[in-house]
Design a protein around this motif. Structure first.
Motif, mmCIF file in Angstrom:
data_model
loop_
_atom_site.group_PDB
_atom_site.id
_atom_site.type_symbol
_atom_site.label_atom_id
_atom_site.label_comp_id
_atom_site.label_asym_id
_atom_site.label_seq_id
_atom_site.Cartn_x
_atom_site.Cartn_y
_atom_site.Cartn_z
ATOM 1 N N PRO A 14 118.326 95.199 39.807
ATOM 2 C CA PRO A 14 118.360 96.462 40.534
ATOM 3 C C PRO A 14 117.003 97.126 40.696
ATOM 4 N N TYR A 15 116.061 96.868 39.771
ATOM 5 C CA TYR A 15 114.732 97.474 39.878
ATOM 6 C C TYR A 15 114.047 97.132 41.194
ATOM 7 N N GLU A 16 114.403 95.993 41.798
ATOM 8 C CA GLU A 16 113.759 95.588 43.046
ATOM 9 C C GLU A 16 114.095 96.528 44.198
ATOM 10 N N VAL A 17 115.289 97.082 44.186
ATOM 11 C CA VAL A 17 115.757 97.933 45.285
ATOM 12 C C VAL A 17 115.986 99.378 44.850
ATOM 13 N N GLU A 18 115.701 99.683 43.594
ATOM 14 C CA GLU A 18 115.966 101.020 43.066
ATOM 15 C C GLU A 18 115.264 102.131 43.836
ATOM 16 N N PRO A 19 114.009 101.951 44.274
ATOM 17 C CA PRO A 19 113.355 103.030 45.037
ATOM 18 C C PRO A 19 114.121 103.393 46.310
ATOM 19 N N LEU A 20 114.651 102.416 47.010
ATOM 20 C CA LEU A 20 115.449 102.698 48.208
ATOM 21 C C LEU A 20 116.748 103.392 47.824
ATOM 22 N N ALA A 21 117.414 102.892 46.795
ATOM 23 C CA ALA A 21 118.671 103.503 46.361
ATOM 24 C C ALA A 21 118.465 104.961 45.969
ATOM 25 N N GLU A 22 117.385 105.241 45.238
ATOM 26 C CA GLU A 22 117.102 106.611 44.817
ATOM 27 C C GLU A 22 116.794 107.493 46.019
ATOM 28 N N TYR A 23 116.077 106.954 46.990
ATOM 29 C CA TYR A 23 115.764 107.718 48.211
ATOM 30 C C TYR A 23 117.057 108.102 48.947
ATOM 31 N N LEU A 24 117.960 107.154 49.091
ATOM 32 C CA LEU A 24 119.217 107.431 49.795
ATOM 33 C C LEU A 24 120.076 108.431 49.022
ATOM 34 N N LYS A 25 120.023 108.358 47.693
ATOM 35 C CA LYS A 25 120.766 109.332 46.877
ATOM 36 C C LYS A 25 120.226 110.742 47.078
ATOM 37 N N GLU A 26 118.898 110.859 47.225
ATOM 38 C CA GLU A 26 118.277 112.168 47.420
ATOM 39 C C GLU A 26 118.588 112.748 48.794
ATOM 40 N N GLN A 27 118.710 111.869 49.788
ATOM 41 C CA GLN A 27 118.888 112.315 51.175
ATOM 42 C C GLN A 27 120.343 112.517 51.571
ATOM 43 N N THR A 28 121.270 111.933 50.817
ATOM 44 C CA THR A 28 122.673 111.930 51.240
ATOM 45 C C THR A 28 123.603 112.236 50.065
ATOM 46 N N ASP A 29 124.894 112.309 50.397
ATOM 47 C CA ASP A 29 125.920 112.410 49.363
ATOM 48 C C ASP A 29 126.749 111.125 49.327
ATOM 49 N N TRP A 30 126.161 110.030 49.783
ATOM 50 C CA TRP A 30 126.848 108.748 49.834
ATOM 51 C C TRP A 30 127.082 108.193 48.436
ATOM 52 N N LYS A 31 128.055 107.311 48.343
ATOM 53 C CA LYS A 31 128.293 106.572 47.105
ATOM 54 C C LYS A 31 127.429 105.314 47.135
ATOM 55 N N ILE A 32 126.369 105.296 46.353
ATOM 56 C CA ILE A 32 125.418 104.188 46.344
ATOM 57 C C ILE A 32 125.713 103.282 45.158
ATOM 58 N N VAL A 33 125.905 101.998 45.411
ATOM 59 C CA VAL A 33 126.193 101.037 44.351
ATOM 60 C C VAL A 33 125.116 99.954 44.360
ATOM 61 N N VAL A 34 124.484 99.741 43.195
ATOM 62 C CA VAL A 34 123.430 98.728 43.057
ATOM 63 C C VAL A 34 123.820 97.812 41.894
ATOM 64 N N PRO A 35 124.574 96.767 42.165
ATOM 65 C CA PRO A 35 125.055 95.910 41.077
ATOM 66 C C PRO A 35 123.969 94.963 40.563
ATOM 67 N N THR A 36 124.208 94.442 39.372
ATOM 68 C CA THR A 36 123.380 93.368 38.821
ATOM 69 C C THR A 36 124.155 92.072 38.973
ATOM 70 N N LEU A 37 123.644 91.149 39.762
ATOM 71 C CA LEU A 37 124.331 89.886 39.978
ATOM 72 C C LEU A 37 124.343 89.068 38.680
ATOM 73 N N PRO A 38 125.360 88.235 38.458
ATOM 74 C CA PRO A 38 125.476 87.469 37.217
ATOM 75 C C PRO A 38 124.192 86.705 36.873
#
Length: 229
Positions: A14-38
């Protein structure tokens, strides 16, 4: 409610995409899911993990979002981009974001430039502080050879499906990516069947595009792409 599934890449987390996920969380009220693949995450444990497990895990996360959200977007980085494309073809995904998607790999010339930079930094005593070196070192020492074949199986499954992608798609690619060449983004753009498709090249970005110097501009483009009706 809007849901957004964000998938990381092969041997990443998740660290690879966390900056984008955090940005979207700040800008929206969307449900953001960033799973860790097996087998992935900060500590890799890939031995014995099959490619179908990565795809199935992403599917389960998407199904959960589809059950609770009115519409769902999917974004994927590197191998995660290929899995995201697979999901976009098989499920009711509204929009797709592909980040350094690994439809083609390796960009040999840029990889050698990166390695040359690592060597120069080693002479200057900065090698252990270099994020690229540390990531490559961990991946090279903790990735079983058979796991790379499992990654290639994801590519083999997903690439033929690209022509079946019909939903609005945003493609982003670093111009100095040492792993996935810019030609990969061009190939995806030409192959998908979406009527609405955008391609964005980040001039200063290497492979970890969500951690690039020009990530703020990239995230703004992604946000407006997803927001636009």
């Amino acid at each position: 409610m809007i849901g957004c599934l964000v998938l990381h890449g092969f041997t990443g987390g998740p660290y690879e995409v966390e900056p984008l996920a955090e940005y979207l969380k700040e800008q929206t009220d969307w449900k953001i899911v960033v799973p860790t693949l097996p087998g992935h995450g900060e500590t890799l444990s890939l031995r014995g993990i099959k490619h179908v497990q990565w795809i199935e895990h992403a599917e389960e996360c998407l199904k959960s979002l589809l059950e609770t959200c009115d519409k769902v977007y999917v974004a994927g980085f590197s191998m995660g981009g290929l899995i995201a494309s697979y999901l976009a073809v098989h499920y009711n995904v509204s929009k797709l974001v592909l980040l350094s998607a690994a439809a083609r790999y390796i960009h040999i010339k840029q990889l050698f430039r990166d390695i040359g930079g690592l060597i120069r930094e080693g002479w200057q005593g900065n090698l252990l502080e270099n994020e690229l070196y540390n990531r490559y070192k961990v991946k090279m020492t903790n990735t079983p050879l058979l796991s790379t074949y499992e990654f290639r199986k994801v590519v083999t499954i997903a690439r033929p499906l690209l022509k079946k992608v019909t939903i609005p798609t945003f493609i982003a690619q670093g111009e100095v990516d040492g792993i996935v060449p810019p030609a990969s983004a061009a190939y995806i753009y030409e192959t998908i069947s979406s009527r609405q498709k955008n391609i964005y090249y980040a001039s200063r970005s290497k492979h970890l595009i969500c951690h690039s110097e020009d990530k703020a501009e990239l995230f703004d483009h992604i946000y407006h792409f997803l927001e636009d009706e």
